[in-house]
Design an enzyme around this catalytic site. Structure first.
Site, PDB file in Angstrom:
ATOM      1  N   GLU A  89      18.431  14.901  67.893  1.00 17.81           N
ATOM      2  CA  GLU A  89      17.435  14.128  67.161  1.00 17.81           C
ATOM      3  C   GLU A  89      18.054  12.856  66.586  1.00 17.81           C
ATOM      4  O   GLU A  89      19.246  12.818  66.255  1.00 17.81           O
ATOM      5  CB  GLU A  89      16.823  14.979  66.042  1.00 17.81           C
ATOM      6  CG  GLU A  89      15.999  16.128  66.601  1.00 17.81           C
ATOM      7  CD  GLU A  89      15.490  17.090  65.531  1.00 17.81           C
ATOM      8  OE1 GLU A  89      14.534  17.832  65.821  1.00 17.81           O
ATOM      9  OE2 GLU A  89      16.051  17.125  64.419  1.00 17.81           O
ATOM     10  N   CYS A 102      19.833   6.796  61.889  1.00 22.37           N
ATOM     11  CA  CYS A 102      20.726   7.937  61.723  1.00 22.37           C
ATOM     12  C   CYS A 102      20.906   8.578  63.096  1.00 22.37           C
ATOM     13  O   CYS A 102      19.952   9.100  63.670  1.00 22.37           O
ATOM     14  CB  CYS A 102      20.129   8.926  60.722  1.00 22.37           C
ATOM     15  SG  CYS A 102      21.131  10.409  60.457  1.00 22.37           S
ATOM     16  N   CYS A 109      26.439  21.767  65.969  1.00 24.53           N
ATOM     17  CA  CYS A 109      27.618  21.497  65.152  1.00 24.53           C
ATOM     18  C   CYS A 109      28.401  22.782  64.959  1.00 24.53           C
ATOM     19  O   CYS A 109      27.815  23.847  64.757  1.00 24.53           O
ATOM     20  CB  CYS A 109      27.202  20.921  63.794  1.00 24.53           C
ATOM     21  SG  CYS A 109      28.585  20.453  62.735  1.00 24.53           S
ATOM     22  N   CYS A 113      28.252  24.894  58.158  1.00 28.63           N
ATOM     23  CA  CYS A 113      27.795  24.791  56.768  1.00 28.63           C
ATOM     24  C   CYS A 113      26.435  25.476  56.661  1.00 28.63           C
ATOM     25  O   CYS A 113      25.477  25.069  57.329  1.00 28.63           O
ATOM     26  CB  CYS A 113      27.691  23.322  56.346  1.00 28.63           C
ATOM     27  SG  CYS A 113      29.245  22.407  56.504  1.00 28.63           S
ATOM     28  N   CYS A 116      22.899  23.704  56.106  1.00 30.53           N
ATOM     29  CA  CYS A 116      22.515  22.653  57.049  1.00 30.53           C
ATOM     30  C   CYS A 116      21.902  23.287  58.286  1.00 30.53           C
ATOM     31  O   CYS A 116      22.499  24.179  58.904  1.00 30.53           O
ATOM     32  CB  CYS A 116      23.746  21.824  57.428  1.00 30.53           C
ATOM     33  SG  CYS A 116      23.451  20.621  58.734  1.00 30.53           S
ATOM     34  N   GLY A 159      25.787  17.034  64.301  1.00 27.61           N
ATOM     35  CA  GLY A 159      27.171  17.062  64.738  1.00 27.61           C
ATOM     36  C   GLY A 159      28.153  16.511  63.719  1.00 27.61           C
ATOM     37  O   GLY A 159      27.788  15.915  62.715  1.00 27.61           O
ATOM     38  N   GLU A 160      29.430  16.737  63.989  1.00 29.71           N
ATOM     39  CA  GLU A 160      30.549  16.248  63.187  1.00 29.71           C
ATOM     40  C   GLU A 160      31.207  15.090  63.940  1.00 29.71           C
ATOM     41  O   GLU A 160      31.913  15.302  64.936  1.00 29.71           O
ATOM     42  CB  GLU A 160      31.546  17.384  62.928  1.00 29.71           C
ATOM     43  CG  GLU A 160      32.907  16.970  62.409  1.00 29.71           C
ATOM     44  CD  GLU A 160      32.874  16.101  61.156  1.00 29.71           C
ATOM     45  OE1 GLU A 160      33.405  14.985  61.200  1.00 29.71           O
ATOM     46  OE2 GLU A 160      32.299  16.547  60.141  1.00 29.71           O
ATOM     47  N   SER A 212      31.053  14.473  53.274  1.00 27.58           N
ATOM     48  CA  SER A 212      30.118  15.490  52.775  1.00 27.58           C
ATOM     49  C   SER A 212      30.915  16.485  51.943  1.00 27.58           C
ATOM     50  O   SER A 212      31.485  17.441  52.462  1.00 27.58           O
ATOM     51  CB  SER A 212      29.412  16.183  53.945  1.00 27.58           C
ATOM     52  OG  SER A 212      28.633  15.258  54.661  1.00 27.58           O
ATOM     53  N   LEU A 213      30.943  16.257  50.625  1.00 36.17           N
ATOM     54  CA  LEU A 213      31.840  17.008  49.750  1.00 36.17           C
ATOM     55  C   LEU A 213      31.180  18.286  49.229  1.00 36.17           C
ATOM     56  O   LEU A 213      31.670  19.389  49.448  1.00 36.17           O
ATOM     57  CB  LEU A 213      32.276  16.116  48.580  1.00 36.17           C
ATOM     58  CG  LEU A 213      33.458  16.607  47.757  1.00 36.17           C
ATOM     59  CD1 LEU A 213      34.719  16.717  48.595  1.00 36.17           C
ATOM     60  CD2 LEU A 213      33.697  15.671  46.569  1.00 36.17           C
ATOM     61  N   HIS A 214      30.110  18.139  48.465  1.00 38.01           N
ATOM     62  CA  HIS A 214      29.243  19.239  48.013  1.00 38.01           C
ATOM     63  C   HIS A 214      29.853  20.187  46.981  1.00 38.01           C
ATOM     64  O   HIS A 214      29.115  20.925  46.328  1.00 38.01           O
ATOM     65  CB  HIS A 214      28.725  20.071  49.192  1.00 38.01           C
ATOM     66  CG  HIS A 214      28.108  19.256  50.279  1.00 38.01           C
ATOM     67  ND1 HIS A 214      27.125  18.323  50.028  1.00 38.01           N
ATOM     68  CD2 HIS A 214      28.360  19.208  51.614  1.00 38.01           C
ATOM     69  CE1 HIS A 214      26.773  17.746  51.173  1.00 38.01           C
ATOM     70  NE2 HIS A 214      27.511  18.245  52.141  1.00 38.01           N
ATOM     71  N   CYS A 333      17.988  14.757  55.312  1.00 39.33           N
ATOM     72  CA  CYS A 333      19.384  15.155  55.379  1.00 39.33           C
ATOM     73  C   CYS A 333      19.500  16.685  55.462  1.00 39.33           C
ATOM     74  O   CYS A 333      18.939  17.409  54.648  1.00 39.33           O
ATOM     75  CB  CYS A 333      20.096  14.642  54.124  1.00 39.33           C
ATOM     76  SG  CYS A 333      21.825  14.340  54.358  1.00 39.33           S
TER      77      CYS A 333
END
Length: 348
Positions: A89, A102, A109, A113, A116, A159-160, A212-214, A333
């Site tokens: 997407e 984006c 991925c 996580c 996500c 994806g990363e 992307s810390l979180h 997101c």
């Protein structure tokens, strides 16, 4: 050159497709594809037979499946099918002062996580340079219909990016050098793959880095972002610091706010302490967690999100609350899962 798609080929490889044509045809075709953002059939300064031949020899990589538009008409999500059947997407977001695309860098991925949707789906395959670049072109063509020009690219889709860095970087070079977007308007996101950050540091263009810390302590972050077990926070901040010293570009920390999990005063204090180590070039983007089917925990209520931002600022960190775009079409997101979206007719 079997298997090559339209935006995979380099300028040199494209010249081979034009063997026997006048030299200036290469300039006309390359300009048509990357400056005009046109399909071969619409590059009118090329002979009709040549346009048809290029169209046949270099097909597109993305097959449209659906296009979804949110209620306000300012966010468009594209669902594409790739060669082999994988789906990805892309999201186009129209703001008053900019138009942002984006893009996805992988189908699925492997980072796992849990909050996500893409991570819940698992990894399928890497995307090629052409598949990445074509997302930008197709979104730019769609923006053009609204008399808008794409100004920003964020590698924050499926994806990363750091796990597919070579094609990602080649696509950045193409987007910068040929489509003509400033590197300062291109952001590459990562959940914290330190080798990728260190490699990016040594590459020439001054793109922006988003992490992307979180969570700001290893125990919580390992629970939320499993790759933290391999690349803990202390090492991650050190890599970000090295990146800043070379690039002098802002590092953004993405923080998906989850009710009762990472929105406490203690979390704000720990996060601010990390930011101060990178000041003045660290910034926090607070993102109220968007709902996904596989993660039952709710996002932080908006009032509490703003209170968390205020606490961060009191502790000496810079922070903003990101406006959620496209939640109603699963385009926000953390929601991209290459599922079948529902098209919503914009309000008139």
């Amino acid at each position: 050159m079997p298997g090559q798609t339209r935006y995979d080929v380099t300028r040199e490889a494209l010249a081979e497709h034009l063997d026997g044509e006048p030299r200036y045809r290469l300039d006309q075709l390359w300009d048509g594809l990357y400056t005009q953002l046109a399909d071969p059939a619409d590059i009118t300064n090329l002979p009709k037979k040549l346009r048809q031949r290029i169209d046949d020899e270099l097909p597109t990589a993305l097959t449209p499946v659906t296009e979804s538009v949110n209620e306000t008409g300012d966010t468009v999500k594209f669902l594409w099918e790739l060669d082999g059947g994988s789906r990805v997407e892309t999201v186009l977001m129209l703001y008053p002062d900019r138009a942002t695309v984006c893009v996805s860098s992988q189908a699925g991925c492997a980072m796992a996580c849990g909050f996500c949707a893409t991570g819940q789906a698992g990894f399928t395959r890497h995307l090629t340079v052409g598949e990445i670049v074509e997302q930008v072109v197709r979104a730019a063509q769609r923006a053009k219909q609204a008399d808008r020009r794409v100004s920003n690219i964020v590698f924050m889709g499926m994806g990363e990016p750091m796990a597919n860095l070579t094609p990602v970087w080649k696509s950045v070079e193409r987007i910068h050098g040929d489509i003509g977007l400033s590197a300062r308007h291109i952001t590459i996101s990562t959940v914290g793959l330190i080798p990728g950050i260190r490699a990016l540091k040594d590459l020439p263009l001054p793109v922006n880095l988003a992490v992307s810390l979180h969570a700001a302590n290893d125990e919580l972050r390992t629970e939320m972002v499993p790759i933290n077990k391999r690349y803990p926070i202390g090492d991650l901040i050190e890599a970000c610091s090295d990146y800043l010293q070379v690039k002098n570009r802002r590092v953004s920390f993405e923080w998906a706010m989850i009710d009762g999990v990472n929105d406490r005063t203690s979390d704000a204090r720990e996060l601010a302490a990390l930011c101060r180590r990178l000041q003045p070039h660290a910034h926090v983007n607070l993102i109220p967690l968007n709902p996904t089917p596989g993660y039952p925990t709710m996002g932080t209520p908006l009032k509490k999100v703003y209170a968390f931002r205020d606490a961060l600022e009191e502790f000496g960190a810079n922070a903003t609350v990101r406006q959620n775009r496209g939640t109603d079409i699963d385009a926000a997101c953390g929601q991209l899962a290459a599922g079948q979206p529902v098209t919503i007719t914009p309000k008139v």
